[in-house]
Design a protein around this motif. Structure first.
Motif, PDB file in Angstrom:
ATOM      1  N   TRP A   4       0.839  -1.205   0.000  1.00 38.30           N
ATOM      2  CA  TRP A   4       0.000   0.000   0.000  1.00 38.30           C
ATOM      3  C   TRP A   4       0.869   1.249   0.000  1.00 38.30           C
ATOM      4  O   TRP A   4       0.570   2.234  -0.689  1.00 38.30           O
ATOM      5  N   GLN A   5       1.938   1.233   0.779  1.00 35.94           N
ATOM      6  CA  GLN A   5       2.829   2.384   0.813  1.00 35.94           C
ATOM      7  C   GLN A   5       3.493   2.598  -0.545  1.00 35.94           C
ATOM      8  O   GLN A   5       3.649   3.744  -0.977  1.00 35.94           O
ATOM      9  N   ALA A   6       3.869   1.523  -1.213  1.00 39.85           N
ATOM     10  CA  ALA A   6       4.456   1.654  -2.545  1.00 39.85           C
ATOM     11  C   ALA A   6       3.454   2.245  -3.527  1.00 39.85           C
ATOM     12  O   ALA A   6       3.803   3.089  -4.364  1.00 39.85           O
ATOM     13  N   ALA A   7       2.195   1.826  -3.422  1.00 44.90           N
ATOM     14  CA  ALA A   7       1.158   2.378  -4.306  1.00 44.90           C
ATOM     15  C   ALA A   7       0.964   3.872  -4.050  1.00 44.90           C
ATOM     16  O   ALA A   7       0.853   4.665  -4.995  1.00 44.90           O
ATOM     17  N   VAL A   8       0.943   4.259  -2.791  1.00 46.35           N
ATOM     18  CA  VAL A   8       0.800   5.682  -2.457  1.00 46.35           C
ATOM     19  C   VAL A   8       2.029   6.455  -2.944  1.00 46.35           C
ATOM     20  O   VAL A   8       1.908   7.577  -3.441  1.00 46.35           O
ATOM     21  N   ALA A   9       3.206   5.855  -2.845  1.00 46.51           N
ATOM     22  CA  ALA A   9       4.426   6.512  -3.322  1.00 46.51           C
ATOM     23  C   ALA A   9       4.339   6.809  -4.818  1.00 46.51           C
ATOM     24  O   ALA A   9       4.708   7.902  -5.266  1.00 46.51           O
ATOM     25  N   VAL A  10       3.842   5.853  -5.576  1.00 46.19           N
ATOM     26  CA  VAL A  10       3.695   6.063  -7.016  1.00 46.19           C
ATOM     27  C   VAL A  10       2.670   7.170  -7.290  1.00 46.19           C
ATOM     28  O   VAL A  10       2.901   8.053  -8.125  1.00 46.19           O
ATOM     29  N   MET A  11       1.556   7.138  -6.559  1.00 47.95           N
ATOM     30  CA  MET A  11       0.515   8.161  -6.770  1.00 47.95           C
ATOM     31  C   MET A  11       1.009   9.561  -6.402  1.00 47.95           C
ATOM     32  O   MET A  11       0.751  10.527  -7.125  1.00 47.95           O
ATOM     33  N   VAL A  12       1.714   9.664  -5.292  1.00 52.51           N
ATOM     34  CA  VAL A  12       2.216  10.971  -4.855  1.00 52.51           C
ATOM     35  C   VAL A  12       3.254  11.496  -5.842  1.00 52.51           C
ATOM     36  O   VAL A  12       3.252  12.677  -6.185  1.00 52.51           O
ATOM     37  N   SER A  13       4.116  10.613  -6.307  1.00 57.16           N
ATOM     38  CA  SER A  13       5.115  11.040  -7.287  1.00 57.16           C
ATOM     39  C   SER A  13       4.456  11.468  -8.590  1.00 57.16           C
ATOM     40  O   SER A  13       4.834  12.486  -9.185  1.00 57.16           O
ATOM     41  N   ALA A  14       3.451  10.737  -9.019  1.00 61.83           N
ATOM     42  CA  ALA A  14       2.734  11.112 -10.236  1.00 61.83           C
ATOM     43  C   ALA A  14       2.002  12.439 -10.059  1.00 61.83           C
ATOM     44  O   ALA A  14       1.934  13.247 -10.990  1.00 61.83           O
ATOM     45  N   ALA A  15       1.480  12.675  -8.861  1.00 60.27           N
ATOM     46  CA  ALA A  15       0.779  13.939  -8.595  1.00 60.27           C
ATOM     47  C   ALA A  15       1.730  15.125  -8.623  1.00 60.27           C
ATOM     48  O   ALA A  15       1.301  16.257  -8.840  1.00 60.27           O
ATOM     49  N   ALA A  16       3.024  14.887  -8.432  1.00 62.64           N
ATOM     50  CA  ALA A  16       3.997  15.977  -8.431  1.00 62.64           C
ATOM     51  C   ALA A  16       4.450  16.365  -9.831  1.00 62.64           C
ATOM     52  O   ALA A  16       5.058  17.419 -10.010  1.00 62.64           O
ATOM     53  N   VAL A  17       4.147  15.553 -10.826  1.00 63.89           N
ATOM     54  CA  VAL A  17       4.601  15.815 -12.198  1.00 63.89           C
ATOM     55  C   VAL A  17       4.191  17.197 -12.715  1.00 63.89           C
ATOM     56  O   VAL A  17       5.017  17.911 -13.282  1.00 63.89           O
ATOM     57  N   PRO A  18       2.946  17.630 -12.521  1.00 69.08           N
ATOM     58  CA  PRO A  18       2.577  18.945 -13.048  1.00 69.08           C
ATOM     59  C   PRO A  18       3.347  20.114 -12.422  1.00 69.08           C
ATOM     60  O   PRO A  18       3.363  21.214 -12.976  1.00 69.08           O
ATOM     61  N   PHE A  19       4.003  19.874 -11.311  1.00 69.49           N
ATOM     62  CA  PHE A  19       4.724  20.945 -10.625  1.00 69.49           C
ATOM     63  C   PHE A  19       6.193  21.009 -11.014  1.00 69.49           C
ATOM     64  O   PHE A  19       6.955  21.796 -10.455  1.00 69.49           O
ATOM     65  N   GLY A  20       6.597  20.175 -11.960  1.00 68.62           N
ATOM     66  CA  GLY A  20       7.956  20.242 -12.484  1.00 68.62           C
ATOM     67  C   GLY A  20       8.841  19.116 -11.997  1.00 68.62           C
ATOM     68  O   GLY A  20       8.502  18.360 -11.089  1.00 68.62           O
TER      69      GLY A  20
END
Length: 115
Positions: A4-20
């Protein structure tokens, strides 16, 4: 929990893409540091142990937690020391999300148990 933590890590990293790229890198480092520390803790604590020796298990838990804290501090320290354009909000936000969000979902009561 680590899955679950790995899944959240991927989601959080993907959410940061629009910010550069700086935000993406910081989020990936924060999430990765959290995963690395938690993986070590789980690996160390859940090795074979004798139930007849609870004191040794407790010592292993405390030792693993101490090393976990050192890992996190080392990851954050390296990030601050080596990255010129570090985004602290992304770094700490990703770490916090990976650490907390899966635990919140794990504590939710099961809808089937209410019937």
């Amino acid at each position: 929990m680590l899955i679950w933590q790995a899944a959240v890590a991927v989601m959080v990293s993907a959410a940061a893409v629009p910010f550069g790229m700086d935000a993406l890198l910081a989020a990936a480092i924060g999430a990765g540091g959290c995963l690395l520390a938690n993986w070590y803790f789980a690996f160390r604590v859940f090795q074979r142990y004798a139930a007849q020796e609870p004191g040794r298990l407790l010592a292993r838990i405390y030792g693993a937690e101490l090393v976990k804290i050192v890992i996190v501090l080392a990851v954050f320290g390296l990030a601050f020391a080596t990255l010129d354009e570090l985004n602290p909000l992304a770094l700490f936000g990703a770490y916090l999300a990976v650490q907390v969000v899966p635990a919140l979902f794990a504590q939710r009561p099961d809808a089937r148990s209410n019937s």
